[in-house]
Design a protein around this motif. Structure first.
Motif, PDB file in Angstrom:
ATOM      1  N   VAL A  30       3.641  15.138   8.669  1.00  0.00           N
ATOM      2  CA  VAL A  30       2.602  14.207   8.243  1.00  0.00           C
ATOM      3  C   VAL A  30       1.951  13.654   9.509  1.00  0.00           C
ATOM      4  N   GLY A  31       0.657  13.871   9.669  1.00  0.00           N
ATOM      5  CA  GLY A  31      -0.030  13.354  10.859  1.00  0.00           C
ATOM      6  C   GLY A  31       0.340  14.126  12.109  1.00  0.00           C
ATOM      7  N   ASN A  70       0.835  -1.199   0.000  1.00  0.00           N
ATOM      8  CA  ASN A  70       0.000   0.000   0.000  1.00  0.00           C
ATOM      9  C   ASN A  70       0.874   1.254   0.000  1.00  0.00           C
ATOM     10  N   LEU A  71       0.830   2.014  -1.074  1.00  0.00           N
ATOM     11  CA  LEU A  71       1.625   3.233  -1.181  1.00  0.00           C
ATOM     12  C   LEU A  71       1.302   4.219  -0.071  1.00  0.00           C
ATOM     13  N   LEU A  72       0.025   4.380   0.267  1.00  0.00           N
ATOM     14  CA  LEU A  72      -0.354   5.381   1.270  1.00  0.00           C
ATOM     15  C   LEU A  72       0.223   5.042   2.640  1.00  0.00           C
ATOM     16  N   GLU A  73       0.307   3.763   2.958  1.00  0.00           N
ATOM     17  CA  GLU A  73       0.921   3.355   4.227  1.00  0.00           C
ATOM     18  C   GLU A  73       2.385   3.795   4.264  1.00  0.00           C
ATOM     19  N   ASP A  74       3.042   3.706   3.123  1.00  0.00           N
ATOM     20  CA  ASP A  74       4.439   4.132   3.044  1.00  0.00           C
ATOM     21  C   ASP A  74       4.557   5.650   3.168  1.00  0.00           C
ATOM     22  N   LEU A  75       3.675   6.392   2.503  1.00  0.00           N
ATOM     23  CA  LEU A  75       3.774   7.851   2.520  1.00  0.00           C
ATOM     24  C   LEU A  75       3.494   8.438   3.895  1.00  0.00           C
ATOM     25  N   LYS A  76       2.597   7.800   4.640  1.00  0.00           N
ATOM     26  CA  LYS A  76       2.212   8.407   5.912  1.00  0.00           C
ATOM     27  C   LYS A  76       3.266   8.229   7.015  1.00  0.00           C
ATOM     28  N   ARG A 109       6.335   9.165   6.468  1.00  0.00           N
ATOM     29  CA  ARG A 109       7.371  10.133   6.121  1.00  0.00           C
ATOM     30  C   ARG A 109       7.268  11.380   7.002  1.00  0.00           C
ATOM     31  N   ASP A 110       8.328  12.211   6.963  1.00  0.00           N
ATOM     32  CA  ASP A 110       8.421  13.292   7.950  1.00  0.00           C
ATOM     33  C   ASP A 110       7.457  14.441   7.717  1.00  0.00           C
ATOM     34  N   PHE A 111       7.526  15.098   6.546  1.00  0.00           N
ATOM     35  CA  PHE A 111       6.745  16.296   6.304  1.00  0.00           C
ATOM     36  C   PHE A 111       5.903  16.140   5.046  1.00  0.00           C
ATOM     37  N   THR A 112       4.804  16.852   5.010  1.00  0.00           N
ATOM     38  CA  THR A 112       3.868  16.709   3.889  1.00  0.00           C
ATOM     39  C   THR A 112       4.530  17.006   2.557  1.00  0.00           C
ATOM     40  N   ILE A 113       5.451  17.957   2.545  1.00  0.00           N
ATOM     41  CA  ILE A 113       6.094  18.328   1.282  1.00  0.00           C
ATOM     42  C   ILE A 113       7.052  17.255   0.798  1.00  0.00           C
ATOM     43  N   ASN A 114       7.377  16.298   1.682  1.00  0.00           N
ATOM     44  CA  ASN A 114       8.251  15.175   1.312  1.00  0.00           C
ATOM     45  C   ASN A 114       7.474  13.874   1.164  1.00  0.00           C
ATOM     46  N   ALA A 115       6.152  13.961   1.237  1.00  0.00           N
ATOM     47  CA  ALA A 115       5.318  12.751   1.225  1.00  0.00           C
ATOM     48  C   ALA A 115       4.469  12.671  -0.037  1.00  0.00           C
ATOM     49  N   MET A 116       5.018  13.149  -1.144  1.00  0.00           N
ATOM     50  CA  MET A 116       4.325  13.086  -2.433  1.00  0.00           C
ATOM     51  C   MET A 116       5.056  12.126  -3.360  1.00  0.00           C
ATOM     52  N   ALA A 117       4.299  11.442  -4.197  1.00  0.00           N
ATOM     53  CA  ALA A 117       4.864  10.479  -5.143  1.00  0.00           C
ATOM     54  C   ALA A 117       4.313  10.772  -6.541  1.00  0.00           C
ATOM     55  N   VAL A 128       0.571  11.794  -6.544  1.00  0.00           N
ATOM     56  CA  VAL A 128      -0.144  11.253  -5.389  1.00  0.00           C
ATOM     57  C   VAL A 128       0.200  12.152  -4.201  1.00  0.00           C
ATOM     58  N   ASP A 129      -0.791  12.868  -3.703  1.00  0.00           N
ATOM     59  CA  ASP A 129      -0.588  13.846  -2.631  1.00  0.00           C
ATOM     60  C   ASP A 129      -1.682  13.668  -1.583  1.00  0.00           C
ATOM     61  N   ALA A 130      -1.501  12.655  -0.748  1.00  0.00           N
ATOM     62  CA  ALA A 130      -2.542  12.288   0.219  1.00  0.00           C
ATOM     63  C   ALA A 130      -2.587  13.211   1.428  1.00  0.00           C
ATOM     64  N   PHE A 131      -1.548  14.019   1.640  1.00  0.00           N
ATOM     65  CA  PHE A 131      -1.475  14.817   2.874  1.00  0.00           C
ATOM     66  C   PHE A 131      -1.374  16.315   2.594  1.00  0.00           C
ATOM     67  N   ASP A 132      -1.805  16.701   1.389  1.00  0.00           N
ATOM     68  CA  ASP A 132      -1.896  18.116   1.013  1.00  0.00           C
ATOM     69  C   ASP A 132      -0.544  18.816   1.007  1.00  0.00           C
ATOM     70  N   GLY A 133       0.450  18.117   0.523  1.00  0.00           N
ATOM     71  CA  GLY A 133       1.767  18.716   0.408  1.00  0.00           C
ATOM     72  C   GLY A 133       1.795  19.894  -0.547  1.00  0.00           C
ATOM     73  N   ILE A 134       0.987  19.829  -1.614  1.00  0.00           N
ATOM     74  CA  ILE A 134       0.935  20.934  -2.572  1.00  0.00           C
ATOM     75  C   ILE A 134       0.482  22.214  -1.889  1.00  0.00           C
ATOM     76  N   ALA A 135      -0.545  22.113  -1.034  1.00  0.00           N
ATOM     77  CA  ALA A 135      -1.029  23.299  -0.318  1.00  0.00           C
ATOM     78  C   ALA A 135       0.066  23.868   0.580  1.00  0.00           C
ATOM     79  N   ASP A 136       0.840  22.981   1.211  1.00  0.00           N
ATOM     80  CA  ASP A 136       1.911  23.457   2.080  1.00  0.00           C
ATOM     81  C   ASP A 136       3.051  24.079   1.274  1.00  0.00           C
ATOM     82  N   LEU A 137       3.316  23.542   0.087  1.00  0.00           N
ATOM     83  CA  LEU A 137       4.315  24.172  -0.784  1.00  0.00           C
ATOM     84  C   LEU A 137       3.859  25.579  -1.181  1.00  0.00           C
ATOM     85  N   LYS A 138       2.591  25.709  -1.518  1.00  0.00           N
ATOM     86  CA  LYS A 138       2.064  27.019  -1.916  1.00  0.00           C
ATOM     87  C   LYS A 138       2.102  28.000  -0.747  1.00  0.00           C
ATOM     88  N   ALA A 139       1.838  27.491   0.453  1.00  0.00           N
ATOM     89  CA  ALA A 139       1.833  28.352   1.643  1.00  0.00           C
ATOM     90  C   ALA A 139       3.234  28.526   2.231  1.00  0.00           C
TER      91      ALA A 139
END
Length: 443
Positions: free
Chosen positions: A145-146, A104-110, A112-120, A128-139
C-alpha cells in the motif's frame, strides 16, 4: 460484490452500527473470502474507540487496548475489534511509538501492509477497495500500500510477510515492492527471532516452499539464515546430484507433505554439507558425516530462532537418521530402528523419499525401491510386535534386582546386553529365557 459474513461477525458489526459507529470486516478475512479460501479468523475495524466498544458488548478482553484492539467474545469465539487508527513514528522497525485514533476508514486502510490486505466490507456499504486490491488479487500480485520503503520502514517484518504471502497464495511480488525488500533486508536484524520464526514456518509449510529462493535472492536469508546462503552457493559435483545443496533442499521440501517438522527437516537435512565437503582425485565431491554434523548445526539454528524443544528434538533426530541405510535383513533393520529411535518412524521414510526425489536420476529408482523394501520390513516388524527398545524388553530392572543384582549402573549394562540379543533374535524376548541366558553366561 457480495461476501458472506459469518452470523457472529454480522452481529458484532450490527451492534456497532446500531450504536452509531461505522464497522467493517477487514484485512485477510476479506482477501481469503474473495479468493474462495476459508478465513482463519475475522477481524473488525470500527470508528468506535476501545472504551465505546467495551460499553456495547458485555464480554470483552483488552488484547491490545493501547493500540485500539478489544476482543469481543461471542459465545466461545473471539473477534478482534480495532479502532480506525493512524500509526505514529516507528522506533524499532516493528511497532509504532503511539497511535492516533481516527474516524476515517481510509486513513486506517492506508497504514496496512499490502493492497490485498487493505480491503474492508460490510453488507450495507459493500467492498471498500481504495488501493486496487481486487486488481492485485486478479493479477496474483503482492504489492505494498503506497510507497514500499515507507511500509517496510514502519515494520521490517513485512518483507518476510510479502514472501510468505507469495508462498501461501502462489502470487508474485510486484517489482517495486521486491526491490524495496532487496534494498532494506538488513532491517530484519531488528526483528525478534520469535517473529522471524513464525513467518519462516508459515512459508516452509505453504504450498510453495520454493519461495525460499526468494528469501535468498532478496538478501533476507543473509540476515536471518546465513547458513542457507552457503547452501545455495555450494555445488555438488557427484553423480547423485545435479543441483547446489540449496536448490536440492528446496526441491526436497516440495517433495514432502506440508508438515512443520518434516518441512523443517528437509530445510536443514543437508545444512552441514558445505562444511563436510571433500573432493577426491577425480574431482568428485563427498559429504561424509554430514547427517551428524548437520543435526548439531540445525540444533543451534533452531535454538537461535527460538523453536521449542520438542520441535528441535524431532527435527534433529530425523536429520541425524536421514542417510542411514541398513542392509535389508531383519536384524539390521531392527538395529537401525533402535539406533535411530522408534519415534523417527515411519516419518523417516518420507524424509528419505523426498531426499531421493530431489537428487539426480542416477540410480533413483533403485534407491526408491530400497526405501519401499525398508518400509515394508519395518511394518512387518511392527505387526509382529518385535522388541525394538528397552521399554519393549521382557525383563526390567526390578526383575534383575529380584534375582540379586544390586541397583546401579550394572542394571543398565545388563538390560542393554539383553536387548542386543533380542534385536538379533526376537524370539528370545521372554522373561525367563533372558534371565536364564544372562545368569548362565555369567557363571
Amino acid at each position: 460484490m457480495k461476501i458472506e459474513l459469518p452470523e457472529k461477525v454480522k452481529t458484532v458489526i450490527g451492534e456497532l452500527k446500531a450504536h452509531g459507529y461505522d464497522a467493517y470486516a477487514v484485512g485477510g478475512c476479506i482477501r481469503d473470502s474473495i479468493l474462495g479460501r476459508t478465513p482463519g479468523d475475522w477481524d473488525i475495524t470500527t470508528s468506535a474507540k476501545p472504551q465505546q466498544v467495551k460499553a456495547i458488548f458485555p464480554r470483552t478482553v483488552d488484547t491490545g487496548i493501547q493500540h485500539g484492539t478489544v476482543t469481543v467474545l461471542m459465545d466461545k469465539e473471539g473477534f478482534e475489534v480495532t479502532t480506525y487508527r493512524i500509526d505514529g513514528e516507528y522506533e524499532d522497525a516493528r511497532h509504532p511509538k503511539d497511535v492516533i485514533f481516527t474516524s476515517n476508514l481510509l486513513e486506517d486502510l492506508k497504514r496496512r501492509d499490502f493492497t490485498i490486505n487493505a480491503m474492508a466490507y460490510n453488507d450495507e456499504t459493500g467492498l471498500v477497495d481504495a488501493f486496487d486490491g481486487i486488481a492485485d488479487l486478479k493479477a496474483k500480485r503482492i504489492r505494498c500500500v503506497g510507497e514500499p520503503t515507507e511500509r517496510f520502514t514502519e515494520d521490517a517484518l513485512r518483507m518476510m510477510r510479502a514472501v510468505r504471502f507469495a508462498a501461501q497464495l502462489g502470487f508474485t511480488i510486484e517489482d517495486a515492492t521486491r526491490q524495496a525488500i532487496c534494498d532494506m533486508a538488513e532491517n530484519l536484524s531488528k526483528i525478534s527471532a520469535e517473529r522471524i520464526q513464525v513467518e519462516l514456518v508459515k512459508l516452509v509449510t505453504s504450498d510453495h516452499p520454493e519461495e525460499m529462493k526468494t528469501i535468498y535472492d532478496t538478501g533476507i536469508a543473509a540476515v536471518i539464515l546465513p547458513e542457507f546462503c552457503t547452501m545455495m552457493e555450494t555445488e555438488q559435483h557427484n553423480p547423485h546430484h545435479i543441483y547446489t545443496v540449496g536448490v536440492h533442499t528446496i526441491r526436497s521440501m516440495q517433495e514432502i507433505r506440508a508438515d512443520r517438522v518434516l518441512r523443517l527437516t528437509m530445510l536443514f537435512h543437508d545444512v552441514a554439507k558445505p562444511v563436510c565437503r571433500t573432493e577426491d582425485e577425480n574431482g568428485i565431491h563427498h559429504f561424509h558425516g554430514h547427517p551428524e554434523v548437520g543435526a548439531e548445526m540445525a540444533r543451534k539454528i533452531l535454538r537461535r530462532l527460538k523453536f521449542d524443544n520438542d520441535t528441535i528434538r524431532k527435527v534433529t533426530a530425523l536429520i541425524r537418521a536421514h542417510d542411514d541405510r541398513p542392509p535389508l535383513k531383519g536384524r539390521a533393520v531392527r538395529r537401525a530402528i533402535f539406533r535411530n529411535g522408534t519415534e523417527q518412524y515411519p516419518e523417516l521414510f518420507e524424509v528419505k523419499r523426498a531426499d531421493i526425489l530431489a537428487q539426480s536420476s542416477f540410480l533413483q529408482q533403485e534407491k526408491l525401491l530400497y526405501v519401499d523394501r525398508y518400509e515394508h520390513m519395518y511394518r512387518q516388524i511392527i505387526e509382529k510386535h518385535q522388541c525394538l527398545s528397552l521399554k519393549d524388553l521382557a525383563v526390567n530392572g526390578s526383575d534383575l534386582i529380584a534375582r540379586g543384582i544390586q541397583p546401579g549402573k550394572e542394571i543398565g549394562v545388563i538390560l542393554h546386553a539383553m536387548l542386543e540379543q533380542v534385536l538379533e533374535d526376537p524370539k528370545l524376548n521372554e522373561k525367563e529365557a533372558l534371565l536364564d541366558w544372562y545368569f548362565n553366561s555369567n557363571k
